[in-house]
Design an enzyme around this catalytic site. Structure first.
Site, PDB file in Angstrom:
ATOM      1  N   LYS A  29       0.825  -1.213   0.000  1.00 14.79           N
ATOM      2  CA  LYS A  29       0.000   0.000   0.000  1.00 14.79           C
ATOM      3  C   LYS A  29       0.856   1.259   0.000  1.00 14.79           C
ATOM      4  CE  LYS A  29      -4.275  -1.736   1.715  1.00 14.79           C
ATOM      5  NZ  LYS A  29      -5.445  -1.521   2.532  1.00 14.79           N
ATOM      6  N   LYS A  38      -4.990  -9.792  -6.146  1.00 14.53           N
ATOM      7  CA  LYS A  38      -6.241 -10.134  -5.464  1.00 14.53           C
ATOM      8  C   LYS A  38      -7.357  -9.140  -5.827  1.00 14.53           C
ATOM      9  CE  LYS A  38      -6.309  -7.568  -1.234  1.00 14.53           C
ATOM     10  NZ  LYS A  38      -6.647  -7.356   0.110  1.00 14.53           N
ATOM     11  N   LYS A  88     -11.418  -3.945  -3.438  1.00 14.39           N
ATOM     12  CA  LYS A  88     -12.373  -2.867  -3.685  1.00 14.39           C
ATOM     13  C   LYS A  88     -11.707  -1.519  -3.897  1.00 14.39           C
ATOM     14  CE  LYS A  88     -14.086  -3.380   1.067  1.00 14.39           C
ATOM     15  NZ  LYS A  88     -12.991  -3.115   1.961  1.00 14.39           N
TER      16      LYS A  88
HETATM   17  P1  AMP Z   1     -11.005  -5.525   3.675  1.00 20.67           P
HETATM   18  O1  AMP Z   1     -11.889  -5.232   2.532  1.00 20.67           O
HETATM   19  O2  AMP Z   1      -9.555  -5.361   3.321  1.00 20.67           O
HETATM   20  O3  AMP Z   1     -11.396  -4.875   4.940  1.00 20.67           O
HETATM   21  O4  AMP Z   1     -11.173  -7.083   3.947  1.00 20.67           O
HETATM   22  C1  AMP Z   1     -12.224  -7.627   4.717  1.00 20.67           C
HETATM   23  C2  AMP Z   1     -12.116  -9.131   4.758  1.00 20.67           C
HETATM   24  O5  AMP Z   1     -12.265  -9.670   3.443  1.00 20.67           O
HETATM   25  C3  AMP Z   1     -10.768  -9.641   5.284  1.00 20.67           C
HETATM   26  O6  AMP Z   1     -10.990 -10.794   6.060  1.00 20.67           O
HETATM   27  C4  AMP Z   1     -10.032  -9.969   4.012  1.00 20.67           C
HETATM   28  O7  AMP Z   1      -9.046 -10.959   4.228  1.00 20.67           O
HETATM   29  C5  AMP Z   1     -11.142 -10.485   3.120  1.00 20.67           C
HETATM   30  N1  AMP Z   1     -10.818 -10.288   1.687  1.00 20.67           N
HETATM   31  C6  AMP Z   1     -10.543  -9.101   1.080  1.00 20.67           C
HETATM   32  N2  AMP Z   1     -10.294  -9.278  -0.236  1.00 20.67           N
HETATM   33  C7  AMP Z   1     -10.403 -10.616  -0.463  1.00 20.67           C
HETATM   34  C8  AMP Z   1     -10.241 -11.440  -1.635  1.00 20.67           C
HETATM   35  N3  AMP Z   1      -9.931 -10.922  -2.818  1.00 20.67           N
HETATM   36  N4  AMP Z   1     -10.434 -12.775  -1.494  1.00 20.67           N
HETATM   37  C9  AMP Z   1     -10.760 -13.311  -0.295  1.00 20.67           C
HETATM   38  N5  AMP Z   1     -10.920 -12.600   0.841  1.00 20.67           N
HETATM   39  C10 AMP Z   1     -10.747 -11.258   0.766  1.00 20.67           C
END
Ligand code: AMP
Ligand code: TRP
Length: 331
Positions: free
Chosen positions: A114, A196, A199
């Site tokens: 990041k 990956k 968002k």
């Molecule tokens: P975040 O959007 O970074 O707050 O992620 C929230 C949750 O979603 C965390 O447990 C991440 O590990 C999971 N997560 C985010 N992106 C992915 C992805 N591409 N595949 C699987 N899990 C994800």
């Protein structure tokens, strides 16, 4: 009674990756462990570690609460709250910074990734983010933390911090275990299957959002990058695109990779992608319908008020214990 805990950042709209890697598992664990306690929160303090527009952030927080419920989280054995409304998270985060080393934070791959993308200077909060995450978890004596694969390193650090604190000041924190699903813990971008699904990515074409129009979802799946072999076969190294689509397929249908391969033997990618598009759309349509039903309901604020109160109670107690052990104030 075991405690399960997790959070999601309200940066943008949650993706199919968030759903398969996190939200859906929260619901599954909650259904399987009705006598345990589930602590879920909107990690808004984590969101501001990268620049956010205040109006959008506010909207994203509300949408995320709506999506938590629309995905099927059950208020009966859950404490649901917004992280910034429970000030103990920041307070505990600060204390834990005193037992975390610079070198540990410098090793965090998410920080390195990041930081590289920041054009206008890197906020110091991005650097200390994993310590706040440790505070989120350790405040509640959580034993299990369901997350996607990208949070594994942060969980390892949380464990190290807990163990170090316990050694230095006496038994205080429960050392948590990550729960990372075997399939679907890392859903990849549909246009770039080596990255990956995220968002906050610059290009949205490879990312499916839970509140996106259904036709746009169909289009994105049909135009997902694959390869020229035209054989539905799981092989992450040589066929990352099709393998990622198979992971999504398998996660949503519970068919194994082998069963999917057999089902599409001798049939090209067109049919496979068409079927997958309908499977994804069916799942997301259900979430969207529920979301639209509840997003303006007073139930959301009621749950959040209750959640804040219950979370604060638990968190305050733990924080006092920590202040006392460390020798702070007049505890
Ligand atoms: P975040 O959007 O970074 O707050 O992620 C929230 C949750 O979603 C965390 O447990 C991440 O590990 C999971 N997560 C985010 N992106 C992915 C992805 N591409 N595949 C699987 N899990 C994800
Ligand atoms: N850092 C997590 C993410 O980006 C979100 C999060 C914050 C979290 N605090 C947490 C997840 C505590 C699990 C437990 O996805």
């Amino acid at each position: 009674m075991a405690i399960f805990l997790s959070g999601v950042k309200p940066t943008g709209i949650p993706t199919l990756g968030n759903y398969i890697g996190a939200l859906r598992n929260f619901v599954k664990f909650q259904n399987e462990h009705k006598d345990d306690l589930f602590v879920f929160f909107v990690a808004d303090l984590h969101a501001i570690t990268t620049p956010q527009d205040p109006k959008e952030l506010k909207q994203n927080i509300r949408n995320l609460v709506g999506l938590y419920l629309a995905c099927g989280l059950n208020p009966d054995n859950m404490i649901l709250f917004i992280q910034s409304e429970v000030s103990e998270h920041s307070e505990m985060g600060y204390v834990l910074q005193s037992v975390t080393y610079m070198g540990e934070l410098e090793r965090m791959t998410q920080y390195k990734d990041k930081a590289q993308k920041q054009t206008e200077g890197i906020a110091s909060a991005l650097f200390t983010y994993p310590v706040l995450m440790a505070a989120d978890i350790l405040l509640y004596d959580a034993e299990y933390v369901p997350v996607g694969d990208d949070q594994k390193q942060h969980l390892e650090l949380t464990r190290d911090i807990a163990i170090r604190f316990n050694n230095r000041y006496g038994e205080t924190f429960v050392v948590p275990e990550p729960l990372i699903a075997k399939t679907g813990s890392r859903i990849m971008d549909l246009q770039n299957p080596n990255k990956k699904m995220d968002k906050s990515a610059d290009n949205n074409k490879g990312c499916i959002f839970l509140l996106e129009p259904l036709d746009s979802i169909r289009k994105k799946i049909k135009s997902a990058v694959t390869d020229s072999e035209s054989i539905v076969r799981y092989d992450v190294e040589n066929k990352p695109g099709i393998s990622n689509l198979m992971t999504i397929y398998s996660s949503l249908t519970n068919l194994t990779y082998q069963e999917i391969e057999e089902k599409y033997r001798g049939i090209g990618y067109g049919q496979f992608k068409g079927d997958l598009a309908e499977i994804v759309v069916d799942e997301i349509a259900k979430i969207q319908n529920k979301f639209n039903e509840i997003i303006n309901s007073p139930l959301l604020d009621q749950l959040l008020d209750e959640g804040r109160q219950k979370a604060s109670q638990i968190a305050r107690k733990k924080l006092c214990e920590v202040y006392k052990k460390v020798g702070l104030g007049r505890f």
